[in-house]
Design an enzyme around this catalytic site. Structure first.
Site, PDB file in Angstrom:
ATOM      1  N   HIS A 188      -9.506   1.046   5.314  1.00  0.00           N
ATOM      2  CA  HIS A 188      -8.199   1.314   5.942  1.00  0.00           C
ATOM      3  C   HIS A 188      -8.377   2.347   7.060  1.00  0.00           C
ATOM      4  O   HIS A 188      -9.143   3.300   6.920  1.00  0.00           O
ATOM      5  CB  HIS A 188      -7.193   1.820   4.899  1.00  0.00           C
ATOM      6  CG  HIS A 188      -5.790   1.832   5.417  1.00  0.00           C
ATOM      7  ND1 HIS A 188      -5.337   2.795   6.281  1.00  0.00           N
ATOM      8  CD2 HIS A 188      -4.764   0.974   5.225  1.00  0.00           C
ATOM      9  CE1 HIS A 188      -4.075   2.527   6.597  1.00  0.00           C
ATOM     10  NE2 HIS A 188      -3.697   1.430   5.961  1.00  0.00           N
ATOM     11  N   GLY A 193       2.633   2.266  10.599  1.00  0.00           N
ATOM     12  CA  GLY A 193       3.551   3.391  10.364  1.00  0.00           C
ATOM     13  C   GLY A 193       4.389   3.762  11.574  1.00  0.00           C
ATOM     14  O   GLY A 193       5.042   4.795  11.598  1.00  0.00           O
ATOM     15  N   ASN A 227       0.870  -1.182   0.000  1.00  0.00           N
ATOM     16  CA  ASN A 227       0.000   0.000   0.000  1.00  0.00           C
ATOM     17  C   ASN A 227       0.905   1.231   0.000  1.00  0.00           C
ATOM     18  O   ASN A 227       1.527   1.545   1.003  1.00  0.00           O
ATOM     19  CB  ASN A 227      -0.888  -0.042   1.259  1.00  0.00           C
ATOM     20  CG  ASN A 227      -1.703   1.229   1.445  1.00  0.00           C
ATOM     21  OD1 ASN A 227      -1.806   2.056   0.538  1.00  0.00           O
ATOM     22  ND2 ASN A 227      -2.292   1.371   2.632  1.00  0.00           N
ATOM     23  N   PHE A 228       0.954   1.922  -1.152  1.00  0.00           N
ATOM     24  CA  PHE A 228       1.884   3.056  -1.282  1.00  0.00           C
ATOM     25  C   PHE A 228       1.354   4.327  -0.610  1.00  0.00           C
ATOM     26  O   PHE A 228       2.080   5.293  -0.468  1.00  0.00           O
ATOM     27  CB  PHE A 228       2.172   3.350  -2.757  1.00  0.00           C
ATOM     28  CG  PHE A 228       2.902   2.247  -3.496  1.00  0.00           C
ATOM     29  CD1 PHE A 228       3.404   1.142  -2.833  1.00  0.00           C
ATOM     30  CD2 PHE A 228       3.086   2.334  -4.878  1.00  0.00           C
ATOM     31  CE1 PHE A 228       4.087   0.129  -3.526  1.00  0.00           C
ATOM     32  CE2 PHE A 228       3.771   1.341  -5.581  1.00  0.00           C
ATOM     33  CZ  PHE A 228       4.264   0.241  -4.908  1.00  0.00           C
ATOM     34  N   LYS A 229       0.062   4.351  -0.270  1.00  0.00           N
ATOM     35  CA  LYS A 229      -0.570   5.553   0.331  1.00  0.00           C
ATOM     36  C   LYS A 229      -0.293   6.765  -0.588  1.00  0.00           C
ATOM     37  O   LYS A 229      -0.225   6.591  -1.799  1.00  0.00           O
ATOM     38  CB  LYS A 229      -0.069   5.741   1.756  1.00  0.00           C
ATOM     39  CG  LYS A 229      -0.183   4.449   2.570  1.00  0.00           C
ATOM     40  CD  LYS A 229       0.095   4.603   4.029  1.00  0.00           C
ATOM     41  CE  LYS A 229      -0.061   3.258   4.726  1.00  0.00           C
ATOM     42  NZ  LYS A 229       0.115   3.313   6.160  1.00  0.00           N
ATOM     43  N   GLU A 238      -5.084  -4.904  10.743  1.00  0.00           N
ATOM     44  CA  GLU A 238      -4.042  -3.892  10.903  1.00  0.00           C
ATOM     45  C   GLU A 238      -4.309  -3.110  12.189  1.00  0.00           C
ATOM     46  O   GLU A 238      -5.079  -2.137  12.174  1.00  0.00           O
ATOM     47  CB  GLU A 238      -4.064  -2.925   9.720  1.00  0.00           C
ATOM     48  CG  GLU A 238      -3.805  -3.588   8.385  1.00  0.00           C
ATOM     49  CD  GLU A 238      -3.253  -2.603   7.362  1.00  0.00           C
ATOM     50  OE1 GLU A 238      -2.150  -2.819   6.886  1.00  0.00           O
ATOM     51  OE2 GLU A 238      -3.928  -1.601   7.077  1.00  0.00           O
ATOM     52  N   SER A 292       3.678  -2.183  10.218  1.00  0.00           N
ATOM     53  CA  SER A 292       5.139  -2.215  10.377  1.00  0.00           C
ATOM     54  C   SER A 292       5.763  -3.559   9.992  1.00  0.00           C
ATOM     55  O   SER A 292       6.709  -4.019  10.626  1.00  0.00           O
ATOM     56  CB  SER A 292       5.533  -1.805  11.805  1.00  0.00           C
ATOM     57  OG  SER A 292       5.116  -0.472  12.055  1.00  0.00           O
TER      58      SER A 292
END
Ligand code: PGA
Length: 240
Positions: free
Chosen positions: A97, A172, A8-10, A166, A202
């Site tokens: 998300h 993060g 997931n590149f956000k 998650e 993470s």
């Protein structure tokens, strides 16, 4: 069951960077993972930002979208609709998300609408759930109730559903949930749904091997450590 590795590149990486990334990823997968992918033992997906969506034409991995509005097209400023996604051959989506829930204000009703719309369109849905630290600290009963409520919002019998656990406190932060916490939570989730279960929060090349060995973990959803193709490739390599 196959192992799913998703990046997931956000709101990171430009279109130019994603184009270079995809070339590198395709080359790596072709040389190192072709058999596992062709035998459906491994599936690799990336979720770039909307300006970096590319045609979903790669041989060894899929491109999905981080978001989509529950409409084909129309007056929804700033959103992207099914028609725009279909132009790129996109048929995978992240829904729920925690950054969209908490930073972008998506409530359970909006998430349920997205889920129904994209299920109807036949998308593979990566439905993200996970508790905040406060809920985790209240103990197992509170955690169970919380996860149950998030799953009750959607049809868990949808055949193309993948659930990504998650925990918000691990996203993060560089500090993943402990192996015991992942094992405990995934075993709770496995009693609530038969769907493949990914862990996210993470994940990196150093912890992915251990995480992927945990029972009821069928893959990982990776943020920061997916942003460089070499680091993402190392995670894929440990899944082989
Ligand atoms: P992270 O993000 O790997 O940077 O913690 C995971 C995610 O938000 O999907």
């Amino acid at each position: 069951m196959k192992t799913i590795i998703a990046g997931n590149f956000k709101a990171n990486l430009t279109r130019k960077q994603v184009m270079a990334y995809t070339q590198g990823l395709e080359k790596f997968l072709e040389s190192q993972c072709a058999d596992s992918i062709q035998n459906h033992k491994l599936q690799v997906n990336i979720f770039p930002s909307h300006t970096a969506l590319l045609g979903n034409t790669f041989a060894y991995f899929h491109i999905g979208t981080q978001n989509g509005y529950f409409a084909t097209s129309g007056g929804f400023t700033g959103e992207i609709g099914l028609l725009q996604l279909q132009e790129f051959g996109i048929n995978r989506i992240l829904i729920g998300h925690s950054e969209r829930r908490n930073l972008l204000g998506e409530d359970s009703e909006c998430i349920a609408k997205k889920f129904r719309f994209y299920a109807e369109a036949g998308f593979e849905i990566y439905y993200c759930i996970g508790e905040d630290l406060h809920t985790r600290q209240k103990g197992e009963g509170a955690l169970k109730d919380f996860l149950h409520t998030q799953l009750a919002n959607i049809d868990v019998s949808y055949s193309k559903l993948i659930v990504a656990y998650e925990p918000i406190w691990a996203i993060g932060t560089g500090v993943s949930a402990s192996m015991e916490q992942i094992e405990q939570t995934h075993s709770i989730l496995a009693q609530m749904t038969q769907d493949p279960l990914l862990y996210g929060g993470s994940v990196n090349a150093d912890n992915a091997g251990e995480i992927l060995k945990i029972p009821n973990v069928n893959g990982v959803l990776v943020g920061s450590a997916s942003l460089e193709v070499d680091s993402f490739a190392k995670i894929i390599q440990v899944a082989l």
